[in-house]
Design an enzyme around this catalytic site. Structure first.
Site, PDB file in Angstrom:
ATOM      1  N   ARG A  35       0.724  -1.069  -0.003  1.00 47.08           N
ATOM      2  CA  ARG A  35       0.058  -0.008   0.192  1.00 47.08           C
ATOM      3  C   ARG A  35       0.884   1.383   0.064  1.00 47.08           C
ATOM      4  O   ARG A  35       0.412   2.294  -0.640  1.00 47.08           O
ATOM      5  CB  ARG A  35      -1.006  -0.085   1.217  1.00 47.08           C
ATOM      6  CG  ARG A  35      -1.958  -1.011   0.918  1.00 47.08           C
ATOM      7  CD  ARG A  35      -2.929  -0.956   2.116  1.00 47.08           C
ATOM      8  NE  ARG A  35      -4.334  -1.773   2.009  1.00 47.08           N
ATOM      9  CZ  ARG A  35      -4.860  -2.578   3.015  1.00 47.08           C
ATOM     10  NH1 ARG A  35      -4.707  -2.088   4.156  1.00 47.08           N
ATOM     11  NH2 ARG A  35      -5.997  -2.961   2.502  1.00 47.08           N
ATOM     12  N   LYS A 221     -19.577 -16.633   2.828  1.00 48.38           N
ATOM     13  CA  LYS A 221     -20.831 -16.493   3.089  1.00 48.38           C
ATOM     14  C   LYS A 221     -21.562 -15.744   1.839  1.00 48.38           C
ATOM     15  O   LYS A 221     -21.099 -14.790   1.265  1.00 48.38           O
ATOM     16  CB  LYS A 221     -20.827 -15.671   4.418  1.00 48.38           C
ATOM     17  CG  LYS A 221     -20.506 -16.006   5.600  1.00 48.38           C
ATOM     18  CD  LYS A 221     -20.653 -15.238   6.769  1.00 48.38           C
ATOM     19  CE  LYS A 221     -20.438 -16.038   8.318  1.00 48.38           C
ATOM     20  NZ  LYS A 221     -20.365 -15.159   9.324  1.00 48.38           N
ATOM     21  N   GLY A 377      -9.389  -8.675  -0.534  1.00 48.02           N
ATOM     22  CA  GLY A 377      -8.010  -9.012   0.176  1.00 48.02           C
ATOM     23  C   GLY A 377      -7.484 -10.379  -0.045  1.00 48.02           C
ATOM     24  O   GLY A 377      -6.381 -10.654  -0.467  1.00 48.02           O
ATOM     25  N   GLY A 400     -13.364  -3.905   0.553  1.00 47.24           N
ATOM     26  CA  GLY A 400     -14.707  -3.206   0.724  1.00 47.24           C
ATOM     27  C   GLY A 400     -15.146  -2.199  -0.402  1.00 47.24           C
ATOM     28  O   GLY A 400     -16.345  -2.158  -0.644  1.00 47.24           O
TER      29      GLY A 400
END
Length: 420
Positions: A35, A221, A377, A400
């Site tokens: 990053r 999920k 990720g 996200g």
């Protein structure tokens, strides 16, 4: 809209919001500086123009001031990478920050302390009693929202120009990622190079589609990917649903899944998604066989079984060889590819084969002219683990933020710059 390439930073102080939320070990050594390196082109452009830089970032999720999440731990590494002796302010909105920012000369850099040491950055109240009433919660929220404006105004006062290069937090309406931009006119706020690339990559994969378009959605999920899947069903030709989600679908279809991960309250939803895919003419692809284990560990006993016939006491940990072939065929025939989420528990070396086969198929398709975007990720960790990042079109830094963009949501950090 102003662009970083066309702007001359000579003599200007630029506040650059970056995402230096990097992993640190127990001795505060950076274990992955991706990053930080991603922000270097933006920072170097400003410095080479003759501007100065005020760096703002968060680190972790502190609930107040704590040495564990101090950005001083990354100061030396940032200095080394930039080739500049970066200064540090121990408090992002204190007198020291104001004085040091004011004194910055062209070519100099100031790193502010962790913005999230203040509740105002996120705009969420802290320290509320567990039994606080709804009225007390509402009052605390109102108070922090008011002080958040002052916080954003103080940060903005340090600089002549605002540059947002933190795509990873673009989905947050935080002080430094969205509110600050309001204190700069349209000619003095812009995306950094990384943010520009991220926005273009998302827009290309969602709006400038060469077909067939295949999305590969992994993860454990269904509930965390509902909106993404529903939005993609309006856009893709093929949707590969893989990873732990597989077994919710298998059980919904009447299959036996042993002790595999499953959301029992989402069985009806799985059937609805299958029906929607059929209605829209989307080829929804599920794993027909799985690599199964008798325990959730790398050293477990393993076997292969149809994904809908997993014996009791066993669980699906990765896709099997038939599914690898099936996925590979779909991927290699694609012209646009989006990959979010591995096919199995890739953290265990014995269950990486499926994810590797998907990565290799994407690389092959890319070599043959497809556009491939890898994001989230775990997918990024996969592609890096296999050393294949250079073989795809773009690897996103946003987890996200990328998912919300794919859901079709407007991201506050992008809207704040574009003004719509």
């Amino acid at each position: 809209m102003q662009t970083i390439d066309s702007f001359n930073f000579a003599g200007k102080k630029a506040f650059v919001r970056v995402d230096f939320n990097v992993p640190l070990d127990e001795q505060f050594n950076i274990t992955d500086d991706t990053r930080i390196r991603a922000a270097l082109p933006t920072l170097k452009k400003i410095l080479s123009d003759g501007g100065s830089v005020i760096i703002g970032s968060h680190l972790g999720r502190p609930k107040g001031v704590t040495d564990t999440y101090s950005l001083k731990h990354i100061l030396k590494h940032v200095s080394d990478l930039l080739g500049v002796d970066v200064q540090f302010a121990n408090d992002c909105i204190g007198e020291e920050a104001k004085v040091k920012a004011s004194a910055l000369q062209p070519g100099e850099v100031l790193l502010l302390e962790n913005l999230r040491f203040y509740a105002e950055e996120e705009g969420k109240p802290r320290g509320l009693a567990e039994d606080a009433s709804e009225q007390e919660k509402a009052a605390a929220k109102k108070a922090v929202k008011e002080s958040q404006k002052k916080f954003a105004e103080t940060l903005a006062s340090y600089a002549d120009v605002y540059v947002n290069d933190a795509f990873g937090t673009a989905h947050r309406a935080h002080a430094s990622t969205a509110l600050m931009a309001a204190y700069f006119d349209a000619d003095h706020k812009m995306f950094g190079y990384l943010m520009e690339k991220e926005v273009k990559a998302v827009e290309k994969v969602l709006n400038d589609i060469n077909r067939p378009f295949t999305a590969i959605m992994g993860g454990s999920k269904v509930s965390s990917k509902i909106e993404v899947i529903e939005n993609l069903l309006n856009k893709v030709d093929n949707l590969i649903i893989t990873g732990g989600m597989t077994y919710t679908f298998m059980k919904a279809l009447g299959g036996k899944i042993g002790k595999s991960i499953c959301e029992d309250d989402k069985l009806d939803l799985a059937l609805e998604l299958l029906a929607k895919a059929k209605e829209k003419g989307v080829n929804l692809v599920l794993a027909e066989d799985s690599k199964i284990a008798d325990d959730f560990s790398n050293d477990a006993k393993t076997a292969y079984a149809p994904s809908n016939e997993i014996p009791d006491g066993w669980e699906g940990m990765d896709i099997g060889p038939k599914t690898e072939e099936k996925y590979g065929k779909v991927i290699r025939a694609s012209q646009t590819i989006l990959w979010n989420g591995p096919t199995g528990v890739f953290e265990f070396d014995n269950f990486t084969h499926g994810s590797r086969s998907v990565a290799e198929a994407i690389v092959e398709a890319t070599k043959n002219g497809a556009y491939s975007l890898i994001g989230g990720g775990d997918s990024v960790a996969c592609i890096n683990k296999f050393g294949l990042a250079d073989g795809v079109s773009y690897v996103s830094t946003g987890g996200g933020a990328l998912l919300e963009a794919i859901e079709g949501k407007t991201l506050p950090g992008i809207e704040a710059i574009r003004g719509y």
